[in-house]
Scaffold this motif. Structure first.
Motif, PDB file in Angstrom:
ATOM      1  N   GLU A  61       9.468   4.003   1.529  1.00 12.50           N
ATOM      2  CA  GLU A  61       8.865   2.962   2.369  1.00 12.50           C
ATOM      3  C   GLU A  61       7.350   3.137   2.456  1.00 12.50           C
ATOM      4  OE1 GLU A  61       9.726   0.777   6.493  1.00 12.50           O
ATOM      5  OE2 GLU A  61       8.906   2.789   6.782  1.00 12.50           O
ATOM      6  N   LYS A  62       6.922   4.391   2.652  1.00  7.79           N
ATOM      7  CA  LYS A  62       5.467   4.659   2.748  1.00  7.79           C
ATOM      8  C   LYS A  62       4.766   4.167   1.490  1.00  7.79           C
ATOM      9  CE  LYS A  62       4.595   8.533   5.779  1.00  7.79           C
ATOM     10  NZ  LYS A  62       5.605   9.597   5.729  1.00  7.79           N
ATOM     11  N   PHE A  63       5.386   4.450   0.354  1.00  8.74           N
ATOM     12  CA  PHE A  63       4.785   4.035  -0.913  1.00  8.74           C
ATOM     13  C   PHE A  63       4.699   2.512  -0.981  1.00  8.74           C
ATOM     14  CE2 PHE A  63       5.196   2.692  -5.338  1.00  8.74           C
ATOM     15  CZ  PHE A  63       4.043   3.272  -5.853  1.00  8.74           C
ATOM     16  N   ILE A  64       5.802   1.867  -0.638  1.00 12.89           N
ATOM     17  CA  ILE A  64       5.837   0.388  -0.726  1.00 12.89           C
ATOM     18  C   ILE A  64       4.868  -0.227   0.295  1.00 12.89           C
ATOM     19  CG2 ILE A  64       7.336  -1.622  -0.302  1.00 12.89           C
ATOM     20  CD1 ILE A  64       9.547  -0.111  -1.825  1.00 12.89           C
ATOM     21  N   ASN A  65       4.837   0.323   1.502  1.00  7.32           N
ATOM     22  CA  ASN A  65       3.882  -0.154   2.510  1.00  7.32           C
ATOM     23  C   ASN A  65       2.440   0.022   2.026  1.00  7.32           C
ATOM     24  OD1 ASN A  65       5.673   0.826   5.608  1.00  7.32           O
ATOM     25  ND2 ASN A  65       5.980  -0.869   4.200  1.00  7.32           N
ATOM     26  N   SER A  66       2.205   1.124   1.323  1.00  8.10           N
ATOM     27  CA  SER A  66       0.830   1.392   0.849  1.00  8.10           C
ATOM     28  C   SER A  66       0.384   0.331  -0.156  1.00  8.10           C
ATOM     29  CB  SER A  66       0.726   2.782   0.225  1.00  8.10           C
ATOM     30  OG  SER A  66       1.266   2.766  -1.094  1.00  8.10           O
ATOM     31  N   LYS A  67       1.356  -0.355  -0.745  1.00  3.32           N
ATOM     32  CA  LYS A  67       1.033  -1.423  -1.697  1.00  3.32           C
ATOM     33  C   LYS A  67       1.067  -2.798  -1.018  1.00  3.32           C
ATOM     34  CE  LYS A  67       1.394   0.969  -5.735  1.00  3.32           C
ATOM     35  NZ  LYS A  67       0.557   0.830  -6.924  1.00  3.32           N
ATOM     36  N   GLY A  68       1.145  -2.781   0.315  1.00  6.79           N
ATOM     37  CA  GLY A  68       1.084  -4.035   1.056  1.00  6.79           C
ATOM     38  C   GLY A  68       2.408  -4.785   1.145  1.00  6.79           C
ATOM     39  N   LYS A  69       3.508  -4.087   0.847  1.00  9.51           N
ATOM     40  CA  LYS A  69       4.833  -4.741   0.910  1.00  9.51           C
ATOM     41  C   LYS A  69       5.723  -4.017   1.915  1.00  9.51           C
ATOM     42  CE  LYS A  69       4.121  -7.232  -2.960  1.00  9.51           C
ATOM     43  NZ  LYS A  69       4.341  -8.645  -3.185  1.00  9.51           N
ATOM     44  N   LYS A  70       6.834  -4.670   2.236  1.00  8.17           N
ATOM     45  CA  LYS A  70       7.778  -4.085   3.207  1.00  8.17           C
ATOM     46  C   LYS A  70       9.131  -3.869   2.556  1.00  8.17           C
ATOM     47  CE  LYS A  70       5.647  -6.643   6.970  1.00  8.17           C
ATOM     48  NZ  LYS A  70       5.759  -7.956   7.604  1.00  8.17           N
ATOM     49  N   ILE A  71       9.927  -2.976   3.135  1.00  6.55           N
ATOM     50  CA  ILE A  71      11.258  -2.748   2.552  1.00  6.55           C
ATOM     51  C   ILE A  71      12.362  -3.430   3.361  1.00  6.55           C
ATOM     52  CG2 ILE A  71      10.560  -0.520   1.566  1.00  6.55           C
ATOM     53  CD1 ILE A  71      12.567   0.785   3.635  1.00  6.55           C
TER      54      ILE A  71
END
Ligand code: ACM
Ligand code: ZN
Length: 600
Positions: A356-366
């Motif tokens: 999730e942290k990785f995906i959030n860091s790219k401006g997206k949500k899980i």
């Protein structure tokens, strides 16, 4: 005799009323419909007037008119004989107002709203007695109840072509469904090209055989596979976006990963080797959480996925990941110690939170299946509740967003009838149209304050035993129409009898368009009334123009048998009633055999 005539008259009258009520048959039912007297006559001379911003919607409107009625509208000035599209950004994005009257046709709304207005317009077209295309004078004010109205397709277990995916999305959009959840990776196949790891699709997209029944050894021994290139994915995303459909890709982790592990066995706890499995069971082999390379790999894959898909959400799976291997794995156990985790559930939570942290860091949500609640929910995750509604209720109570997709209501791979012998073989379960329709996402266990976390609903089509395009449609429709109404129509408008009244022309249109939906049992099939010592069976087909053929001796009906022309009045016998029927649609397509039973 008098009673019989009265009964007959009443039946004829009820048919007549039925006919009138169909004048406006829309699915999903709009918020407000006012029907006025008069019709707009629609022809090649009707003009289209719209701003460039909604040019694509205008083009799609014309494509539909051409494909279905052979007419194509030219652009022209707004007036009595025109369709005028007006963007109104003060309206909610999906809301629209459609007015058809002597001044012409006007659709006003946000960009998505205008698209939905045109879909409503298309559903309103009918032919008058002189064969002219007509639209009733109406004022329709409409907006959806839920922002998320989805269908999930599991192409991991069974691959379907780019063309089919597009046709499927096109039909979703027609009923105002707006999210296509694309389950792209599974044990049984990896379906999306990842440039950094070409082996994933070279090898992981193919298997040597497919399990056909519950018996894992019942294999067809036919190689199966396929994948979507990134160019195809882009084309599908654009196709969907033109129809206001968002595609949410799912990359499964840590379980349902055998196709990937068959290519990269070093990312499992045991190092393999593995083949893409031929059986549908839940696998013990999952991504090793204690191996840094697992995260490197998944982050590489997700980077390409995030670059491809404009969607705000990425689905990361999370379901059905047995912890057996993690319990036995040195690397996983040492990570548990290092991170001071309590058990393997907390390890899964660690796994998902890291992703999730990785995906959030790219401006997206899980988004994840409800198992992501176990061991602690990732801070920004949306929960997709599939094991009933509990996961959704728990997540909402923790102030997390929820998509309700419970297998107790919305699993479209489940049977549509209890008479399994007359249905295509499938995974099990029983979710008839009525049960799907009556699903209410605001379950009483969710408080009024928590209702805002329920973002919407989704039907799931899992492909273990769905191996043809026709069967996908058979399982999806008409249940997806019920889903569309759950997702779009206001709760106060929901009424199953009204829905059934609106179905016949809607299903007749699907029949004309060649969509092989499941032909529903006729209304009245489960109701036998008794009058003057006679059993009365009053059947109404739920597809306009369908004929019913029946037998009264328990044998199988056929088109050379008795044609149903009105209520049956059968002598009551000790041996009971043994009426079987089939429906034959205008296209010639036939239903399975349905048996009259009395549940009244
Ligand atoms: C699921 O049905 N395993 C999400
Ligand atoms: Zn491990």
């Amino acid at each position: 005799m008098v009673k019989y005539i009265v009964f007959l008259l009443l039946s004829i009258m009820s048919f007549a009323c039925w006919g009138q009520a169909q004048k406006v048959s829309l699915i999903p039912e709009p918020n407000q419909v006012e029907i006025n007297s008069g019709d707009f006559i629609f022809s090649e001379s009707t003009r289209l007037h719209y701003p460039a911003k909604v040019g694509k919607t205008a083009l799609l409107l014309n494509d539909f008119l051409f494909a279905n009625y052979g007419i194509s509208l030219k652009n022209g000035a707004a007036g009595k004989n025109s369709i005028q599209l007006t963007v109104d950004n003060s309206m909610k994005p999906e809301a629209y107002c459609l007015i058809i009257d002597h001044k012409g046709i006007s659709i006003r709304g946000g960009e998505a709203g205008i698209f939905y207005g045109t879909q409503t317009l298309l559903q309103l077209i009918s032919k008058n007695n002189s064969g002219q295309l007509i639209l009733p004078y109406v004022v329709i004010k409409d907006e959806p109840r839920f922002a998320y109205r989805g269908l999930m397709m599991d192409v991991g277990r069974y691959f379907f072509s780019e063309e089919y995916i597009k046709q499927f999305i096109d039909l979703m959009a027609y009923y105002k469904l707006n999210t296509f959840h694309w389950h792209l990776t599974e044990d049984g196949g990896w379906r999306i090209e990842i440039k950094k790891y070409p082996e994933l699709t070279k090898k992981g997209a193919w298997r040597s055989s497919t399990q056909k029944t519950r018996d894992p050894n019942n294999q067809d021994r036919i190689p199966h596979g396929g994948f979507y290139t990134q160019e195809q994915v882009k084309s599908i995303i654009q196709y969907a976006a033109d129809r206001q459909v968002t595609i949410i890709p799912e990359i499964e982790m840590p379980g349902h990963a055998m196709a990937a592990l068959s290519v990269f066995p070093e990312l499992s706890c045991t190092a393999g080797p593995f083949a893409v499995p031929l059986q549908w069971s839940i696998k013990d082999e999952i991504f090793c959480a204690g191996n840094e390379k697992t995260f490197e790999f998944l982050e590489d894959v997700l980077t390409e996925i995030i670059d491809l898909f404009p969607s705000e959400y990425i689905h990361i799976g999370g379901d059905e990941a047995p912890k057996k291997r993690w319990k036995e794995c040195e690397k996983c156990q040492s990570l548990i110690k290092q991170e001071k985790l309590k058990d393997e559930h907390e390890l899964q939570s660690y796994f998902i939170q890291r992703i999730e942290k990785f995906i959030n860091s790219k401006g997206k949500k899980i988004i994840g299946w409800d198992e992501i609640l176990e061991g602690g929910l990732a801070p920004n995750a949306t929960v997709m509740s599939w094991r009933g509604e509990k996961g959704g209720i728990d997540a909402a109570s923790m102030e997390h967003n929820v998509i309700m997709s419970p297998n107790s209501y919305l699993y479209f791979d489940y049977y549509q009838s209890l008479d399994r012998a007359n249905e295509p073989f499938n995974i099990g379960g029983y979710l008839p149209l009525s049960k799907v329709y009556n699903y209410e996402p605001f379950t009483p266990q969710i408080t009024k304050e928590q209702q805002k976390y329920i973002k919407g609903v989704q039907g799931n089509i899992w492909m273990e035993y769905i191996h043809s395009e026709a069967m996908v449609y058979y399982m999806t429709y008409p249940r997806a129409l019920a889903l569309a109404e759950i997702g779009w129509s206001s709760a106060s408008k929901k009424d199953y009898n009204s829905f059934l009244n609106r179905l016949p022309p809607i299903l007749a249109e699907l029949d004309r368009r060649g969509i092989p939906f499941r032909i529903p049992e006729p209304a009245g099939l489960n109701k036998v009334s008794v009058e003057d010592g006679k059993a009365i069976i009053d059947l109404i087909p739920l597809v306009e123009g369908a004929r019913i053929y029946y037998t009264t001796d328990g044998s199988d009906p056929s088109v050379t048998g008795k044609l149903y022309t009105g209520p049956l009045m059968l002598p009551l016998k000790v041996s009971g009633i043994h009426v079987n029927c089939i429906l034959v649609l205008p296209s010639g397509r036939r239903s399975g055999i349905y048996t009259v039973t009395d549940e009244s």
